[in-house]
Design a protein around this motif. Structure first.
Motif, PDB file in Angstrom:
ATOM      1  N   ASP A   3      81.899 -11.613  73.566  1.00  0.00           N
ATOM      2  CA  ASP A   3      82.369 -12.815  74.249  1.00  0.00           C
ATOM      3  C   ASP A   3      81.428 -13.973  73.909  1.00  0.00           C
ATOM      4  OD1 ASP A   3      82.424 -14.884  76.347  1.00  0.00           O
ATOM      5  OD2 ASP A   3      83.876 -13.567  77.335  1.00  0.00           O
ATOM      6  N   PRO A   4      81.930 -15.056  73.309  1.00  0.00           N
ATOM      7  CA  PRO A   4      81.044 -16.151  72.890  1.00  0.00           C
ATOM      8  C   PRO A   4      80.182 -16.700  74.022  1.00  0.00           C
ATOM      9  CG  PRO A   4      83.216 -16.439  71.933  1.00  0.00           C
ATOM     10  CD  PRO A   4      83.325 -15.303  72.912  1.00  0.00           C
ATOM     11  N   GLN A   5      80.774 -16.853  75.224  1.00  0.00           N
ATOM     12  CA  GLN A   5      80.016 -17.428  76.330  1.00  0.00           C
ATOM     13  C   GLN A   5      78.888 -16.511  76.781  1.00  0.00           C
ATOM     14  OE1 GLN A   5      80.706 -20.618  77.478  1.00  0.00           O
ATOM     15  NE2 GLN A   5      82.047 -20.594  75.697  1.00  0.00           N
ATOM     16  N   GLU A   6      79.087 -15.219  76.630  1.00  0.00           N
ATOM     17  CA  GLU A   6      78.082 -14.261  77.075  1.00  0.00           C
ATOM     18  C   GLU A   6      77.165 -13.795  75.950  1.00  0.00           C
ATOM     19  OE1 GLU A   6      80.348 -11.187  78.943  1.00  0.00           O
ATOM     20  OE2 GLU A   6      80.673 -12.338  80.783  1.00  0.00           O
ATOM     21  N   SER A   7      77.491 -14.175  74.724  1.00  0.00           N
ATOM     22  CA  SER A   7      76.672 -13.749  73.592  1.00  0.00           C
ATOM     23  C   SER A   7      75.351 -14.506  73.529  1.00  0.00           C
ATOM     24  CB  SER A   7      77.442 -13.940  72.279  1.00  0.00           C
ATOM     25  OG  SER A   7      77.667 -15.320  72.028  1.00  0.00           O
ATOM     26  N   ALA A   8      75.327 -15.695  74.111  1.00  0.00           N
ATOM     27  CA  ALA A   8      74.087 -16.478  74.167  1.00  0.00           C
ATOM     28  C   ALA A   8      74.216 -17.521  75.271  1.00  0.00           C
ATOM     29  CB  ALA A   8      73.813 -17.166  72.838  1.00  0.00           C
ATOM     30  N   PHE A   9      73.124 -17.733  76.007  1.00  0.00           N
ATOM     31  CA  PHE A   9      73.118 -18.752  77.052  1.00  0.00           C
ATOM     32  C   PHE A   9      71.675 -19.090  77.399  1.00  0.00           C
ATOM     33  CE2 PHE A   9      73.685 -14.515  78.875  1.00  0.00           C
ATOM     34  CZ  PHE A   9      72.635 -14.410  79.778  1.00  0.00           C
ATOM     35  N   TRP A  10      71.488 -20.325  77.850  1.00  0.00           N
ATOM     36  CA  TRP A  10      70.168 -20.713  78.329  1.00  0.00           C
ATOM     37  C   TRP A  10      69.912 -19.998  79.651  1.00  0.00           C
ATOM     38  CZ3 TRP A  10      67.260 -22.829  74.820  1.00  0.00           C
ATOM     39  CH2 TRP A  10      67.841 -23.603  73.799  1.00  0.00           C
ATOM     40  N   LEU A  11      68.714 -19.491  79.806  1.00  0.00           N
ATOM     41  CA  LEU A  11      68.383 -18.703  80.986  1.00  0.00           C
ATOM     42  C   LEU A  11      68.549 -19.498  82.275  1.00  0.00           C
ATOM     43  CD1 LEU A  11      67.243 -16.069  82.189  1.00  0.00           C
ATOM     44  CD2 LEU A  11      64.939 -16.975  81.753  1.00  0.00           C
ATOM     45  N   ASP A  12      68.317 -20.821  82.198  1.00  0.00           N
ATOM     46  CA  ASP A  12      68.337 -21.633  83.412  1.00  0.00           C
ATOM     47  C   ASP A  12      68.736 -23.055  83.049  1.00  0.00           C
ATOM     48  OD1 ASP A  12      68.018 -22.515  86.001  1.00  0.00           O
ATOM     49  OD2 ASP A  12      65.859 -22.157  86.104  1.00  0.00           O
ATOM     50  N   ASP A  13      69.660 -23.630  83.806  1.00  0.00           N
ATOM     51  CA  ASP A  13      70.039 -25.028  83.600  1.00  0.00           C
ATOM     52  C   ASP A  13      69.440 -25.944  84.653  1.00  0.00           C
ATOM     53  OD1 ASP A  13      71.582 -24.928  81.240  1.00  0.00           O
ATOM     54  OD2 ASP A  13      73.269 -24.099  82.344  1.00  0.00           O
ATOM     55  N   LEU A  66      67.080 -35.361  72.666  1.00  0.00           N
ATOM     56  CA  LEU A  66      66.860 -33.917  72.584  1.00  0.00           C
ATOM     57  C   LEU A  66      68.061 -33.125  73.105  1.00  0.00           C
ATOM     58  CD1 LEU A  66      63.128 -33.502  73.638  1.00  0.00           C
ATOM     59  CD2 LEU A  66      64.164 -32.545  71.577  1.00  0.00           C
ATOM     60  N   GLU A  67      68.877 -33.721  73.947  1.00  0.00           N
ATOM     61  CA  GLU A  67      70.019 -32.998  74.509  1.00  0.00           C
ATOM     62  C   GLU A  67      70.938 -32.480  73.409  1.00  0.00           C
ATOM     63  OE1 GLU A  67      73.551 -33.431  77.869  1.00  0.00           O
ATOM     64  OE2 GLU A  67      72.624 -35.235  77.039  1.00  0.00           O
ATOM     65  N   ALA A  68      71.165 -33.280  72.368  1.00  0.00           N
ATOM     66  CA  ALA A  68      72.044 -32.859  71.279  1.00  0.00           C
ATOM     67  C   ALA A  68      71.503 -31.624  70.570  1.00  0.00           C
ATOM     68  CB  ALA A  68      72.233 -34.005  70.287  1.00  0.00           C
ATOM     69  N   HIS A  69      70.196 -31.473  70.540  1.00  0.00           N
ATOM     70  CA  HIS A  69      69.593 -30.304  69.896  1.00  0.00           C
ATOM     71  C   HIS A  69      69.807 -29.053  70.737  1.00  0.00           C
ATOM     72  CE1 HIS A  69      67.622 -32.487  66.622  1.00  0.00           C
ATOM     73  NE2 HIS A  69      67.527 -33.468  67.503  1.00  0.00           N
ATOM     74  N   ARG A  70      69.702 -29.187  72.042  1.00  0.00           N
ATOM     75  CA  ARG A  70      69.964 -28.041  72.920  1.00  0.00           C
ATOM     76  C   ARG A  70      71.404 -27.571  72.760  1.00  0.00           C
ATOM     77  NH1 ARG A  70      70.994 -26.723  78.676  1.00  0.00           N
ATOM     78  NH2 ARG A  70      69.370 -25.320  79.458  1.00  0.00           N
ATOM     79  N   GLU A  71      72.332 -28.510  72.663  1.00  0.00           N
ATOM     80  CA  GLU A  71      73.743 -28.152  72.508  1.00  0.00           C
ATOM     81  C   GLU A  71      74.008 -27.522  71.149  1.00  0.00           C
ATOM     82  OE1 GLU A  71      75.540 -31.927  73.180  1.00  0.00           O
ATOM     83  OE2 GLU A  71      75.439 -31.767  75.378  1.00  0.00           O
ATOM     84  N   ASP A 105      70.044 -27.087  60.265  1.00  0.00           N
ATOM     85  CA  ASP A 105      70.962 -28.001  60.944  1.00  0.00           C
ATOM     86  C   ASP A 105      70.225 -28.850  61.979  1.00  0.00           C
ATOM     87  OD1 ASP A 105      73.115 -27.213  59.444  1.00  0.00           O
ATOM     88  OD2 ASP A 105      73.924 -25.826  60.943  1.00  0.00           O
ATOM     89  N   VAL A 106      69.234 -28.267  62.652  1.00  0.00           N
ATOM     90  CA  VAL A 106      68.396 -29.050  63.563  1.00  0.00           C
ATOM     91  C   VAL A 106      67.654 -30.119  62.788  1.00  0.00           C
ATOM     92  CG1 VAL A 106      66.360 -28.955  65.067  1.00  0.00           C
ATOM     93  CG2 VAL A 106      68.143 -27.220  65.277  1.00  0.00           C
ATOM     94  N   ASP A 107      67.130 -29.755  61.630  1.00  0.00           N
ATOM     95  CA  ASP A 107      66.455 -30.726  60.759  1.00  0.00           C
ATOM     96  C   ASP A 107      67.383 -31.883  60.403  1.00  0.00           C
ATOM     97  OD1 ASP A 107      63.813 -30.261  60.344  1.00  0.00           O
ATOM     98  OD2 ASP A 107      64.020 -29.318  58.387  1.00  0.00           O
ATOM     99  N   ARG A 108      68.604 -31.552  59.999  1.00  0.00           N
ATOM    100  CA  ARG A 108      69.547 -32.600  59.592  1.00  0.00           C
ATOM    101  C   ARG A 108      69.908 -33.510  60.765  1.00  0.00           C
ATOM    102  NH1 ARG A 108      71.238 -28.686  55.543  1.00  0.00           N
ATOM    103  NH2 ARG A 108      72.305 -27.389  57.091  1.00  0.00           N
ATOM    104  N   LEU A 109      70.033 -32.930  61.954  1.00  0.00           N
ATOM    105  CA  LEU A 109      70.330 -33.757  63.125  1.00  0.00           C
ATOM    106  C   LEU A 109      69.171 -34.708  63.398  1.00  0.00           C
ATOM    107  CD1 LEU A 109      71.949 -34.592  65.589  1.00  0.00           C
ATOM    108  CD2 LEU A 109      71.090 -32.546  66.787  1.00  0.00           C
TER     109      LEU A 109
END
Length: 288
Positions: free
Chosen positions: A264-274, A135-140, A158-162
């Motif tokens: 900014d790509p890094q700030e355009s989307a991020f997981w709320l909590d790691d 599942l880690e690859a899907h989160r990435e 793309d998630v389907d193909r993975l």
């Protein structure tokens, strides 16, 4: 939601008060999942596990829900033969040694909403362990392509193909509208918060409002494989849940993805909590 439509630095930990509220209730839900998972034993039923989640959260002040807690055991974690929505509700299925399970809950606390999914197993289950690792690859992938502003429908594909490359079946397609994610928002707190078919009425009103608002503007709060999701990610909070299945065993995570309008790509989307159970697991696997 103004706090996520401007640049917010997750890496620096500079979350707004609004986002901290969502993170706190998400952490509360995951703490509940871990506490209940630790108490599961052979013979306990899905209904009992769902009740344990409700009681744990109510003891800590939860009075409203996006949806009431679910629990799925064994092949029900892969939604085997699920055909109608009623099959998602907890049953008298009993947990057995080596059996996988999923706990899924969506509490509302202090007006903030979380929707989480926790996968575990009672004892050893190599198939379940492999699903969780993969599942880690899907989160990435999801985070990378949301930052690229790919249409949600294309990311879904793309998630389907993975999954196909990994040798798994897509089980989130069994959810209503086949969704892999949906938007979550603040919910107005009331003294009495009724539910309808397991969903909180206040949260449903908010989702319905998003559906109408999005329809006028050309987007949907439901992230699905259908044409109504053929648009770039909409700023806001998304509860994302890629769900893998293999020969009667299922596993998923569900957590909040923050999407902003930052350039900014890094700030355009991020997981709320790691700092979540599945992320810690992957970190431990790499460190081993």
């Amino acid at each position: 939601m103004a706090s996520v439509t401007s640049a917010t630095s997750a890496a620096a930990g500079a979350l707004s008060a609004e986002l901290r509220g969502f993170r706190e209730v998400q952490r509360l839900a995951y703490a509940c999942a871990e506490a209940v998972a630790a108490q599961l034993k052979p013979g306990i039923t899905e209904r009992a596990a769902a009740r344990m989640q409700r009681e744990w959260l109510r003891e800590r002040g939860v009075r409203d829900w996006f949806h009431l807690p679910f629990a799925w055991f064994g092949d029900r974690t892969a939604f085997v033969d699920f055909r109608i929505p009623l099959q998602f509700f907890p049953t008298d299925r009993e947990l057995e040694p080596g059996m996988s399970f999923i706990l899924d809950m969506a509490p509302v606390h202090n007006g903030f909403t979380a929707d989480i999914g926790y996968s575990g197993c009672l004892g050893l289950n190599p198939v379940h362990d492999r699903l969780l690792t993969d599942l880690e690859a899907h989160r990435e992938l999801i985070l990378r392509e949301v930052r690229e502003r790919r249409p949600l429908r294309e990311i879904y594909e793309d998630v389907d193909r993975l999954m196909v490359r990994q040798g798994y079946a897509n089980r989130h397609r069994a959810y209503p509208f086949g969704v892999i994610a949906h938007k979550v928002d603040r919910v107005r707190q009331r003294r009495w918060s009724p539910t309808l078919f397991g969903f909180g009425t206040q949260a449903l009103k908010g989702l319905a409002s998003d559906v109408l608002h999005g329809h006028r503007e050309g987007w949907s709060p439901l992230w699905s494989p259908y044409t109504f999701s053929d648009h770039p990610p909409q700023p806001g909070l998304w509860a994302v849940e890629p769900h893998l299945g293999f020969r009667g065993t299922g596993a998923k995570f569900e957590e909040i993805l923050v999407v902003t309008d930052s350039k900014d790509p890094q700030e355009s989307a991020f997981w709320l909590d790691d700092d979540l159970p599945h992320v810690r697991r992957w970190q431990e696997e790499k460190a081993a």
